[in-house]
Design an enzyme around this catalytic site. Sequence first.
Site, PDB file in Angstrom:
ATOM      1  N   SER A   9      22.422 -11.420   6.825  1.00 43.86           N
ATOM      2  CA  SER A   9      22.011 -10.080   6.411  1.00 43.86           C
ATOM      3  C   SER A   9      21.848 -10.049   4.898  1.00 43.86           C
ATOM      4  CB  SER A   9      23.060  -9.059   6.834  1.00 43.86           C
ATOM      5  OG  SER A   9      22.819  -7.857   6.130  1.00 43.86           O
ATOM      6  N   HIS A  34      18.035 -11.017   8.588  1.00 43.49           N
ATOM      7  CA  HIS A  34      18.369  -9.650   8.998  1.00 43.49           C
ATOM      8  C   HIS A  34      18.220  -8.713   7.804  1.00 43.49           C
ATOM      9  CE1 HIS A  34      20.490  -6.750  11.619  1.00 43.49           C
ATOM     10  NE2 HIS A  34      21.101  -6.338  10.525  1.00 43.49           N
ATOM     11  N   ASP A  36      18.463  -4.809   6.474  1.00 44.05           N
ATOM     12  CA  ASP A  36      19.057  -3.507   6.770  1.00 44.05           C
ATOM     13  C   ASP A  36      18.356  -2.404   5.992  1.00 44.05           C
ATOM     14  OD1 ASP A  36      21.280  -4.115   8.568  1.00 44.05           O
ATOM     15  OD2 ASP A  36      22.035  -5.305   6.888  1.00 44.05           O
ATOM     16  N   MET A  38      18.179   1.425   5.131  1.00 46.16           N
ATOM     17  CA  MET A  38      19.054   2.608   5.196  1.00 46.16           C
ATOM     18  C   MET A  38      18.444   3.755   4.396  1.00 46.16           C
ATOM     19  SD  MET A  38      22.765   0.883   4.634  1.00 46.16           S
ATOM     20  CE  MET A  38      23.189  -0.705   5.396  1.00 46.16           C
ATOM     21  N   HIS A  67      16.509  -4.001  10.863  1.00 44.12           N
ATOM     22  CA  HIS A  67      17.468  -3.077  11.473  1.00 44.12           C
ATOM     23  C   HIS A  67      17.329  -1.730  10.771  1.00 44.12           C
ATOM     24  CE1 HIS A  67      22.110  -2.196  11.938  1.00 44.12           C
ATOM     25  NE2 HIS A  67      21.371  -1.296  12.534  1.00 44.12           N
ATOM     26  N   MET A  69      18.283   1.833   9.941  1.00 43.01           N
ATOM     27  CA  MET A  69      19.359   2.830   9.996  1.00 43.01           C
ATOM     28  C   MET A  69      18.811   4.084   9.339  1.00 43.01           C
ATOM     29  SD  MET A  69      22.477   0.282   9.160  1.00 43.01           S
ATOM     30  CE  MET A  69      21.338  -1.021   8.739  1.00 43.01           C
ATOM     31  N   MET A 138      26.842  -2.601  17.132  1.00 41.63           N
ATOM     32  CA  MET A 138      27.478  -2.570  15.810  1.00 41.63           C
ATOM     33  C   MET A 138      28.983  -2.770  15.964  1.00 41.63           C
ATOM     34  SD  MET A 138      25.145  -2.195  13.517  1.00 41.63           S
ATOM     35  CE  MET A 138      26.306  -2.131  12.157  1.00 41.63           C
ATOM     36  N   ASP A 176      26.615  -7.151  15.003  1.00 38.60           N
ATOM     37  CA  ASP A 176      26.400  -6.948  13.569  1.00 38.60           C
ATOM     38  C   ASP A 176      27.608  -6.252  12.950  1.00 38.60           C
ATOM     39  OD1 ASP A 176      25.368  -6.480  11.049  1.00 38.60           O
ATOM     40  OD2 ASP A 176      23.772  -5.123  11.718  1.00 38.60           O
ATOM     41  N   GLY A 177      28.260  -6.950  12.016  1.00 40.63           N
ATOM     42  CA  GLY A 177      29.344  -6.343  11.245  1.00 40.63           C
ATOM     43  C   GLY A 177      30.651  -7.094  11.355  1.00 40.63           C
TER      44      GLY A 177
HETATM   45  C1  DX5 Z   1      25.885  -2.744   8.137  1.00 45.34           C
HETATM   46  C2  DX5 Z   1      24.726  -3.679   8.338  1.00 45.34           C
HETATM   47  C3  DX5 Z   1      25.082  -5.102   8.481  1.00 45.34           C
HETATM   48  C4  DX5 Z   1      25.841  -5.694   7.318  1.00 45.34           C
HETATM   49  C5  DX5 Z   1      26.703  -6.785   7.857  1.00 45.34           C
HETATM   50  O1  DX5 Z   1      25.459  -1.442   8.300  1.00 45.34           O
HETATM   51  O2  DX5 Z   1      23.996  -3.315   9.501  1.00 45.34           O
HETATM   52  O3  DX5 Z   1      23.941  -5.889   8.804  1.00 45.34           O
HETATM   53  O4  DX5 Z   1      25.012  -6.197   6.324  1.00 45.34           O
HETATM   54  O5  DX5 Z   1      27.443  -7.289   6.815  1.00 45.34           O
HETATM   55  P1  DX5 Z   1      28.789  -8.096   7.050  1.00 45.34           P
HETATM   56  O6  DX5 Z   1      28.461  -9.319   7.873  1.00 45.34           O
HETATM   57  O7  DX5 Z   1      29.230  -8.423   5.678  1.00 45.34           O
HETATM   58  O8  DX5 Z   1      29.735  -7.193   7.799  1.00 45.34           O
HETATM   59 ZN    ZN Z   2      22.403  -4.716  10.190  1.00 46.16          ZN
END
Ligand code: DX5
Ligand code: ZN
Length: 215
Positions: A9, A34, A36, A38, A67, A69, A138, A176-177
């Site tokens: 990510s 990946h 993200d 947001m 992804h 969000m 998640m 993820d997470g």
């Molecule tokens: C959080 C994201 C993840 C995040 C994961 O909202 O969707 O993709 O970057 O990061 P790590 O692996 O550090 O938890």
């Molecule tokens: Zn993510």
Amino acid sequence: MKKTLIAPSILSADFSRMGEEIRRMEQAGADLIHCDVMDGIFVPNITFGPKFIADIRKTTRLPLDVHLMITKPERYIDVFADAGADYLTFHYEAAESPVDTLQKIKKRGIKNGIVISPDTPVNVLRGILQHCDMVLLMSVYPGFGGQKFIEKSLERLAELTKLALTENPEILIEIDGGVTVENAAAIKAVGAQVLVAGNTVFSAPNAAAVIQSLR
Ligand code: DX5
Ligand code: ZN
């Protein structure tokens, strides 16, 4: 058994050197990148939009796993498809009509997927999984990298795997997470095939070794 795919990510990358960071992951053996997205409304954080994805697209041949969000993701399918997303996933909680949104993504000729946050019951995906290429569970509250894996995600993942077996055995199950070298084996054992990892891979001096261990 199918190969486990690792999706670093880029939220944990140095944004000022993104091209190099992505190349580093590519050389380290990543399978997907990946990304993200947001919006500061669906989640408290803000990251980047379609222009950033389009620019990243030029730096790598790896598939981009985008992804979303964001609220009402259906508004942004076309721009992210145009930007070069290979997988486009959005939150069940954010979409007005998840199945219509999934179909809209499919029509663009790219892979689609649905995401559920930690408090959303797995059951809501009944009748939806058959429309998906990917489903993302998640294992932290969405918004930030570097959080701790929520342990009850393992049970939820097992439940999802079971549901997927009856509804869509071909679906890719992604987590993820908070994925680490320590918990990866337990996560894979309950059915995840794609592991997203931000902090774990980007903070490692030897990303290749970490990706190898996660796999
Ligand atoms: C959080 C994201 C993840 C995040 C994961 O909202 O969707 O993709 O970057 O990061 P790590 O692996 O550090 O938890
Ligand atoms: Zn993510």
